[in-house]
Scaffold this motif. Structure first.
Motif, mmCIF file in Angstrom:
data_model
loop_
_atom_site.group_PDB
_atom_site.id
_atom_site.type_symbol
_atom_site.label_atom_id
_atom_site.label_comp_id
_atom_site.label_asym_id
_atom_site.label_seq_id
_atom_site.Cartn_x
_atom_site.Cartn_y
_atom_site.Cartn_z
ATOM 1 N N MET A 133 0.844 -1.194 0.000
ATOM 2 C CA MET A 133 0.000 0.000 0.000
ATOM 3 C C MET A 133 0.881 1.247 0.000
ATOM 4 S SD MET A 133 -2.989 1.204 2.645
ATOM 5 C CE MET A 133 -4.115 -0.078 2.126
ATOM 6 N N TYR A 134 0.519 2.182 -0.857
ATOM 7 C CA TYR A 134 1.217 3.452 -1.013
ATOM 8 C C TYR A 134 0.287 4.567 -0.543
ATOM 9 C CZ TYR A 134 2.976 7.594 -3.424
ATOM 10 O OH TYR A 134 3.423 8.857 -3.721
ATOM 11 N N LEU A 135 0.881 5.611 0.028
ATOM 12 C CA LEU A 135 0.118 6.809 0.395
ATOM 13 C C LEU A 135 1.043 8.003 0.446
ATOM 14 C CD1 LEU A 135 0.769 7.586 3.638
ATOM 15 C CD2 LEU A 135 -0.600 5.538 3.970
ATOM 16 N N ASP A 136 0.458 9.183 0.376
ATOM 17 C CA ASP A 136 1.176 10.447 0.546
ATOM 18 C C ASP A 136 0.704 11.037 1.866
ATOM 19 O OD1 ASP A 136 2.712 10.668 -1.899
ATOM 20 O OD2 ASP A 136 0.812 10.967 -2.938
ATOM 21 N N ALA A 141 0.701 13.611 9.927
ATOM 22 C CA ALA A 141 0.269 12.213 9.941
ATOM 23 C C ALA A 141 1.419 11.216 9.840
ATOM 24 C CB ALA A 141 -0.717 11.972 8.807
ATOM 25 N N ILE A 142 2.616 11.675 9.571
ATOM 26 C CA ILE A 142 3.749 10.760 9.388
ATOM 27 C C ILE A 142 3.956 9.850 10.596
ATOM 28 C CG2 ILE A 142 6.268 10.634 9.095
ATOM 29 C CD1 ILE A 142 5.980 13.105 7.238
ATOM 30 N N PRO A 143 4.003 10.349 11.819
ATOM 31 C CA PRO A 143 4.200 9.442 12.970
ATOM 32 C C PRO A 143 3.083 8.402 13.109
ATOM 33 C CG PRO A 143 4.589 11.718 13.626
ATOM 34 C CD PRO A 143 4.010 11.759 12.241
ATOM 35 N N PHE A 144 1.851 8.790 12.802
ATOM 36 C CA PHE A 144 0.719 7.861 12.849
ATOM 37 C C PHE A 144 0.965 6.687 11.910
ATOM 38 C CE2 PHE A 144 -3.276 6.724 10.612
ATOM 39 C CZ PHE A 144 -3.937 6.078 11.645
ATOM 40 N N LEU A 153 9.511 6.944 1.951
ATOM 41 C CA LEU A 153 10.273 6.563 0.764
ATOM 42 C C LEU A 153 11.349 7.575 0.422
ATOM 43 C CD1 LEU A 153 7.405 5.177 -1.504
ATOM 44 C CD2 LEU A 153 9.000 3.929 -0.030
ATOM 45 N N ASN A 154 11.110 8.854 0.696
ATOM 46 C CA ASN A 154 12.067 9.914 0.363
ATOM 47 C C ASN A 154 12.385 10.778 1.570
ATOM 48 O OD1 ASN A 154 11.842 9.143 -2.388
ATOM 49 N ND2 ASN A 154 10.038 10.421 -2.605
ATOM 50 N N GLY A 155 12.200 10.253 2.759
ATOM 51 C CA GLY A 155 12.359 11.060 3.960
ATOM 52 C C GLY A 155 11.145 11.946 4.155
ATOM 53 N N ALA A 160 5.365 19.545 2.167
ATOM 54 C CA ALA A 160 4.705 18.779 1.107
ATOM 55 C C ALA A 160 4.382 17.378 1.632
ATOM 56 C CB ALA A 160 5.620 18.693 -0.114
ATOM 57 N N PRO A 161 3.434 16.690 1.018
ATOM 58 C CA PRO A 161 3.150 15.312 1.428
ATOM 59 C C PRO A 161 4.379 14.417 1.245
ATOM 60 C CG PRO A 161 1.374 16.159 0.069
ATOM 61 C CD PRO A 161 2.496 17.158 -0.007
ATOM 62 N N SER A 162 4.507 13.433 2.120
ATOM 63 C CA SER A 162 5.642 12.513 2.104
ATOM 64 C C SER A 162 5.183 11.128 1.661
ATOM 65 C CB SER A 162 6.262 12.412 3.498
ATOM 66 O OG SER A 162 6.762 13.656 3.911
ATOM 67 N N PRO A 163 5.742 10.611 0.551
ATOM 68 C CA PRO A 163 5.370 9.272 0.099
ATOM 69 C C PRO A 163 5.766 8.214 1.136
ATOM 70 C CG PRO A 163 6.514 10.475 -1.649
ATOM 71 C CD PRO A 163 6.670 11.261 -0.399
ATOM 72 N N MET A 164 4.842 7.268 1.369
ATOM 73 C CA MET A 164 5.088 6.182 2.328
ATOM 74 C C MET A 164 4.587 4.872 1.726
ATOM 75 S SD MET A 164 4.174 7.978 5.975
ATOM 76 C CE MET A 164 5.268 6.937 6.966
ATOM 77 N N PHE A 165 5.131 3.769 2.208
ATOM 78 C CA PHE A 165 4.771 2.452 1.650
ATOM 79 C C PHE A 165 4.857 1.403 2.742
ATOM 80 C CE2 PHE A 165 5.219 -1.382 -0.918
ATOM 81 C CZ PHE A 165 4.384 -1.122 -1.991
ATOM 82 N N ILE A 166 3.987 0.392 2.624
ATOM 83 C CA ILE A 166 4.075 -0.783 3.469
ATOM 84 C C ILE A 166 3.853 -1.992 2.569
ATOM 85 C CG2 ILE A 166 1.620 -0.746 4.117
ATOM 86 C CD1 ILE A 166 2.486 -1.808 6.877
#
Length: 172
Positions: A133-136, A141-144, A153-155, A160-166
């Protein structure tokens, strides 16, 4: 007060839908202007967290939601996760929007929605390729999301929104 997560029905009437306020202008605007339309068009699927009304026949109260859709991500975008050899594009699900009404915050509903989204993703992955799953994530919300196992993914790209993945394998 009991909450349930159900597939969002764009033709249904939900108590509090028009008054929804999660404290995030862009998400509030999406709920008011685009949520029903996008679901009707099949651009995404939405699930709502609803509070059943004590009055028989009264519509459930809209307390929050999330939307997901199919997505492709370049393997180079998730190279920071050091997952080894992967094809050039990775099939995944994208969590596009998630919001909880301010009056329902701090009740664990966001965590329940993410768990539900991951369960839906896993169920679909049994029939169609899906790696994760990918999200921005917005800055606040990053710590959540990190607590739930998502990786930047890019720190931190704040403001700006930060790309995240699991990966789905990390959620088993």
């Amino acid at each position: 007060m009991s909450f349930e997560i159900a597939r969002f029905d764009p033709s249904a009437s939900y108590t509090g839908f028009r008054q929804f306020d999660c404290g995030h202008r862009q998400i509030n605007k999406f709920v008011q202007d685009s949520l029903k339309k996008q679901v009707k068009q099949g651009l995404s699927v939405a699930y709502a967290v609803l509070e059943a009304d004590a009055l028989q026949g009264a519509p459930d109260r809209f307390a929050g939601f999330y939307t997901i859709s199919n997505h492709l991500i370049a393997a180079t975008a998730i190279s920071a996760l050091q997952l080894g050899s992967l094809p050039k594009t990775i099939p995944c699900v994208r969590l596009t929007m998630l919001g909880i009404n301010l009056g329902d915050a701090k009740k664990g509903l966001g965590t329940q929605l993410i768990a539900h989204a991951l369960d839906v993703t896993k169920a679909n992955a049994a029939n169609i390729g899906c790696f994760g799953m990918y999200l921005d994530a917005d800055a606040g919300a990053i710590p959540f999301y990190q607590k739930l196992g998502f990786h930047l993914l890019n720190g931190d790209c704040s403001p700006a929104p930060s790309p995240m993945f699991i990966t789905l394998s990390a959620t088993l």
